[in-house]
Design an enzyme around this catalytic site. Structure first.
Site, mmCIF file in Angstrom:
data_model
loop_
_atom_site.group_PDB
_atom_site.id
_atom_site.type_symbol
_atom_site.label_atom_id
_atom_site.label_comp_id
_atom_site.label_asym_id
_atom_site.label_seq_id
_atom_site.Cartn_x
_atom_site.Cartn_y
_atom_site.Cartn_z
ATOM 1 N N GLU A 75 0.821 -1.205 0.000
ATOM 2 C CA GLU A 75 0.000 0.000 0.000
ATOM 3 C C GLU A 75 0.860 1.262 0.000
ATOM 4 O OE1 GLU A 75 -2.264 -3.394 1.703
ATOM 5 O OE2 GLU A 75 -0.280 -2.538 2.081
ATOM 6 N N ARG A 289 7.763 -13.314 0.778
ATOM 7 C CA ARG A 289 7.100 -12.033 0.997
ATOM 8 C C ARG A 289 7.482 -11.422 2.337
ATOM 9 N NH1 ARG A 289 3.462 -8.451 -0.335
ATOM 10 N NH2 ARG A 289 1.920 -7.643 1.130
ATOM 11 N N GLY A 333 13.092 -4.250 -0.702
ATOM 12 C CA GLY A 333 13.049 -3.144 -1.646
ATOM 13 C C GLY A 333 13.793 -3.363 -2.949
ATOM 14 N N GLU A 334 14.166 -4.603 -3.261
ATOM 15 C CA GLU A 334 14.941 -4.858 -4.471
ATOM 16 C C GLU A 334 14.161 -5.631 -5.541
ATOM 17 O OE1 GLU A 334 19.603 -4.653 -3.520
ATOM 18 O OE2 GLU A 334 18.734 -6.639 -3.188
ATOM 19 N N ASN A 358 0.753 -8.685 -6.274
ATOM 20 C CA ASN A 358 0.720 -7.719 -7.360
ATOM 21 C C ASN A 358 1.638 -8.130 -8.514
ATOM 22 O OD1 ASN A 358 0.648 -5.373 -8.898
ATOM 23 N ND2 ASN A 358 2.170 -4.360 -7.622
ATOM 24 N N LEU A 359 1.069 -8.317 -9.700
ATOM 25 C CA LEU A 359 1.857 -8.684 -10.873
ATOM 26 C C LEU A 359 2.264 -7.465 -11.718
ATOM 27 C CD1 LEU A 359 -0.209 -8.497 -13.552
ATOM 28 C CD2 LEU A 359 -1.128 -10.551 -12.503
ATOM 29 N N GLU A 361 4.154 -4.764 -11.105
ATOM 30 C CA GLU A 361 5.565 -4.375 -11.083
ATOM 31 C C GLU A 361 6.395 -5.269 -11.993
ATOM 32 O OE1 GLU A 361 8.513 -2.714 -7.639
ATOM 33 O OE2 GLU A 361 7.628 -4.680 -7.273
#
Length: 453
Positions: A75, A289, A333-334, A358-359, A361
Site C-alpha cells: 500500500e 514475501r 526493496g529490491e 501484485n503482478l 511491477e
C-alpha cells in the site's frame, strides 16, 4: 466513471460497535505480546509503542495536512505517485502505517521529504475509541485517504461523525470479502457507507461496493500502474541478466511467496533440474514475501538438497552464481532488480489460496508471469494479463503438493525463447496502457471535496 446507489449515509451500529470495542480491549494485551514476539527478529517492533495507543507524538499538530494511511509495504508503494503529486502541489502529508515494514518502506521512498518535515510518519493507533480520539485531536488533518482495503470501524465512523472526509482510495474488494461483509448484515455494510467516497480500481470492485449500499463510488483505475521502478535497481537487474545470458543461463523469480508455497516451488524446481532438458540449467531466485521467514526458507532450500546463496551475501549484483541452483532473495526493496534480471516470474500468493500478489511491477519490468489459480485479490489485473498473453495460468491444483503442472509450465516457457520475448513486449505495453490512475484520483477527490465544502 461514477456509480451511485441511494442508501443513506452509514451510521455507527451501536450494539455491534460496543461488542467490537469490548473485544479490542480484551485482545489489546495480545497485540503487545505479538509485537514482543516479533521483536525476536527486529527490536524495531518495540519502537514507537505509545503511537499504537494514540500518544507519544513529537510536534503532533499538523493541522491542514492530508492524511494518507498505507497499512504495509504494498500500500505504501502504491501511494507513492499520489503522495508525490500532493507534495508537488505544496501540500504536507501525514503518512500512517500499521506494520514495521510499511514504515520502513515509507522511510525508504520519502526520506528527504520526511527529513524536511513535508511528510510526518507515525503508526495508526489501535482501533479503540480513546486511542483514535486522541490521534485525531492531535493531528487534525483536513481529509483522509485510506489505501486499498483498510476500513477500521472506529476510525471510519468517528471521522464521519466529526465531519472529517475520509475516502477509500485505490479500493479493491474481492467477492470473498464482500460476502464476509454481508454476513454482518447492516453493521458490515454501514462501515463502507460511512466513507465520504470510495475510489475503486475496477468495475468489479465498484459493483461490489455498490452492492453494499455505498453512496458514492468512482472507478479511477489502479495506482500501482503509476508507480515508477527504481532506475538504479532496474539497471542492476539488467546487468545481472546480461551476465547470466553470457553463459546462456535463464533465471526464474518466484516472487513474494507465502508459507507453503516455497515447498511446492522447490519440489517443482528439483523436478525441472532432474529432467535434463536444458543445456545450461536455469537459476531460481526465491523471494519470500515476509522477511521474518528468510531463515525458515533458507532451511527449506538446504533440506531440498539444492545449492544456494543468499542475496545478502553480495554487496552488489550477484555474479558468481554459475554453480548455484537457487538464490534466496533475502533483501528488502529490491524487487525491480529481481524482476529485471529474470526471464519469467512465478507470482507468489497465487499457488495456494492467499489471493495472489501484485503482478503489475513485474509487467512494468517486462517480465512474463506465471499465475496459480488463486488471484482474487487482483482479479481484473490477472484476467487482463492472461487475456492479452502477458501471463499464463498453471493448470492443475497445487494445494496437495501436485507439482507436475508447475514443472511443465516452467519447462514449456523456458524452452520457448520466442514466446518469452513476445510475452515480455506485451507486458511492457500492458503496464503503460493502464497508467493514469493518479490524475483520475486527484480529479475525483478535488471534485468531491469541493462538493462537500
Amino acid at each position: 466513471m461514477s456509480v451511485t446507489s441511494n442508501t443513506e449515509y452509514g451510521v455507527r451500529p451501536r450494539f455491534w460497535f460496543a461488542v467490537y470495542q469490548l473485544l479490542w480491549h480484551l485482545l489489546l494485551p495480545l497485540a503487545f505480546v505479538r509485537l514482543a514476539w516479533r521483536s525476536r527478529h527486529s527490536f524495531a517492533y518495540l519502537h514507537h509503542i505509545p503511537e499504537r495507543l494514540g500518544f507519544g507524538y513529537e510536534r503532533p499538530n499538523t493541522k491542514g495536512s492530508i492524511w494518507i494511511h498505507a497499512v504495509s509495504v504494498g500500500e505504501t508503494r502504491a501511494a507513492q505517485p499520489l503522495i508525490e503529486a500532493y507534495l508537488a502541489r505544496g501540500e504536507s502529508i501525514l503518512l500512517t502505517h500499521m506494520t514495521l515494514n510499511g514504515r520502513r518502506t515509507g522511510q525508504q521512498l520519502f526520506g528527504p521529504a520526511i527529513a524536511s518535515g513535508k511528510i510526518r510518519q507515525v503508526y495508526l493507533p489501535y482501533d479503540l475509541c480513546w486511542c483514535v480520539e486522541h490521534f485525531l485531536r492531535s493531528f487534525k488533518p483536513k481529509f483522509g485517504l485510506f489505501m486499498e482495503t483498510e476500513a477500521w470501524p472506529t476510525v471510519v465512523f468517528r471521522c464521519a461523525e466529526i465531519g472529517l472526509p475520509l475516502f477509500l482510495v485505490n479500493a479493491r474488494l474481492s467477492e470473498r470479502s464482500a460476502h464476509r461483509v454481508n454476513q454482518f448484515g447492516k453493521a458490515g455494510r454501514a462501515l463502507f457507507q460511512a466513507f465520504a467516497g470510495i475510489l475503486a480500481q475496477t468495475e468489479f470492485d465498484a459493483g461490489r461496493y455498490c452492492s453494499l449500499g455505498v453512496k458514492n463510488v468512482s472507478i479511477t483505475g489502479n495506482l500501482k500502474f503509476d508507480v515508477p521502478l527504481d532506475a538504479k535497481l532496474v539497471q542492476q537487474g539488467k546487468d545481472w541478466q546480461a551476465e547470466l545470458h553470457a553463459i546462456n543461463r535463464l533465471m526464474v523469480c518466484a516472487a513474494s511467496t507465502r508459507d507453503g508455497e516455497e515447498a511446492i516451488i522447490l519440489s517443482a524446481w528439483k523436478e525441472l533440474l532432474l529432467s535434463n532438458v536444458f543445456k545450461v540449467q536455469p537459476l531460481l531466485c526465491l523471494v519470500p514475501r515476509h522477511p521474518e521467514r528468510f531463515t525458515e526458507v533458507a532451511e527449506q532450500i538446504q533440506s531440498a538438497g539444492l545449492k544456494f546463496r543468499c542475496r545478502s551475501e553480495w554487496q552488489g549484483t550477484p555474479t558468481d552464481c554459475e554453480q548455484l541452483d537457487v538464490i534466496l532473495g533475502d533483501s528488502m526493496g529490491e524487487m525491480p532488480m529481481y524482476y529485471s534480471a529474470s526471464n519469467l516470474v512465478v507470482m507468489g500468493g497465487s499457488l495456494l489460496p492467499f489471493g495472489g500478489q501484485n503482478l503489475i511491477e513485474a509487467c512494468a519490468a517486462g517480465c512474463p508471469v506465471l499465475l496459480g489459480e488463486h488471484t482474487y485479490n487482483f482479479q481484473q489485473a490477472a484476467l487482463d494479463a492472461v487475456a492479452i498473453g502477458v501471463a499464463g495460468r498453471i493448470s492443475g491444483d497445487l494445494l496437495f503438493g501436485e507439482t507436475l503442472a508447475l514443472t511443465e509450465s516452467l519447462k514449456d516457457l523456458l524452452l520457448n525463447s520466442s514466446e518469452l520475448s513476445k510475452m515480455s513486449e506485451a507486458a511492457k505495453a500492458y503496464s503503460i496502457e493502464h497508467q493514469g490512475a493518479t490524475k483520475k484520483i486527484l480529479a475525483a477527490l478535488d471534485q468531491q471535496l469541493y462538493s462537500l465544502s
